[in-house]
Design a protein around this motif. Structure first.
Motif, mmCIF file in Angstrom:
data_model
loop_
_atom_site.group_PDB
_atom_site.id
_atom_site.type_symbol
_atom_site.label_atom_id
_atom_site.label_comp_id
_atom_site.label_asym_id
_atom_site.label_seq_id
_atom_site.Cartn_x
_atom_site.Cartn_y
_atom_site.Cartn_z
ATOM 1 N N LYS A 1 0.099 -5.889 9.790
ATOM 2 C CA LYS A 1 0.329 -5.210 8.522
ATOM 3 C C LYS A 1 1.452 -5.892 7.753
ATOM 4 N N LEU A 2 1.606 -5.506 6.505
ATOM 5 C CA LEU A 2 2.663 -6.064 5.671
ATOM 6 C C LEU A 2 4.036 -5.620 6.172
ATOM 7 N N SER A 3 5.016 -6.503 6.006
ATOM 8 C CA SER A 3 6.382 -6.112 6.333
ATOM 9 C C SER A 3 6.893 -5.170 5.242
ATOM 10 N N GLN B 1 7.435 -7.082 1.949
ATOM 11 C CA GLN B 1 6.169 -7.404 1.290
ATOM 12 C C GLN B 1 5.533 -6.148 0.697
ATOM 13 N N LYS B 2 5.566 -5.054 1.453
ATOM 14 C CA LYS B 2 4.986 -3.805 0.961
ATOM 15 C C LYS B 2 5.705 -3.332 -0.291
ATOM 16 N N ASN B 3 7.039 -3.445 -0.294
ATOM 17 C CA ASN B 3 7.806 -3.014 -1.467
ATOM 18 C C ASN B 3 7.494 -3.879 -2.686
ATOM 19 N N THR C 1 -1.619 -1.912 4.707
ATOM 20 C CA THR C 1 -0.546 -1.059 5.203
ATOM 21 C C THR C 1 -1.126 -0.006 6.133
ATOM 22 N N HIS C 2 -0.274 0.842 6.637
ATOM 23 C CA HIS C 2 -0.714 1.891 7.555
ATOM 24 C C HIS C 2 -1.470 3.012 6.838
#
Length: 118
Positions: A31-33, A36-38, A107-108
């Motif tokens: 998944k994205l860190s 990265q997600k932000n 993402t989750h």
């Protein structure tokens, strides 16, 4: 809207979502860190702000045309309504759609895990 146009648009959007889901799953199961997600979330919110800004501009101009009598002002207002649609609402909605699908896949959150994503 013509039925053929509706079907074509629906198939195009389904194909785009399918490609994004397949690419997102094929890149890695990781998944994205958080960073990265932000970044993707900021881009998503940026596109939403662009789309809603265009919508508010259209509504203000459409309401203002109720009180206009000059043909030139009416024409200019309707021309700017088209510009808002072409340059703010459509790109903003499309960018929000793409970043939202990408965030859901990587993402989750998942694509069908929560009702608010669908």
């Amino acid at each position: 809207m013509n039925a053929a146009v509706f079907i074509w648009i629906s198939l195009t959007m389904f194909g785009l979502v399918s490609i994004l889901v397949l690419v997102g799953n094929a890149i890695s199961r990781k998944k994205l860190s958080n960073k990265q997600k932000n970044c993707w979330l900021i881009a998503h919110i940026f596109f939403i702000i662009i789309a809603f800004s265009g919508l508010i501009g259209q509504l203000l101009l459409a309401n203002a045309t109720a009180f206009l009598t000059d043909r030139e002002h009416l024409f200019a207002a309707h021309l700017f309504i088209v510009y808002f649609d072409d340059y703010l609402i459509i790109p903003g909605a499309f960018g929000s759609f793409i970043t939202g699908i990408w965030l859901a896949v990587r993402t989750h959150w998942g694509f069908t895990k929560h009702y608010w994503i669908i």
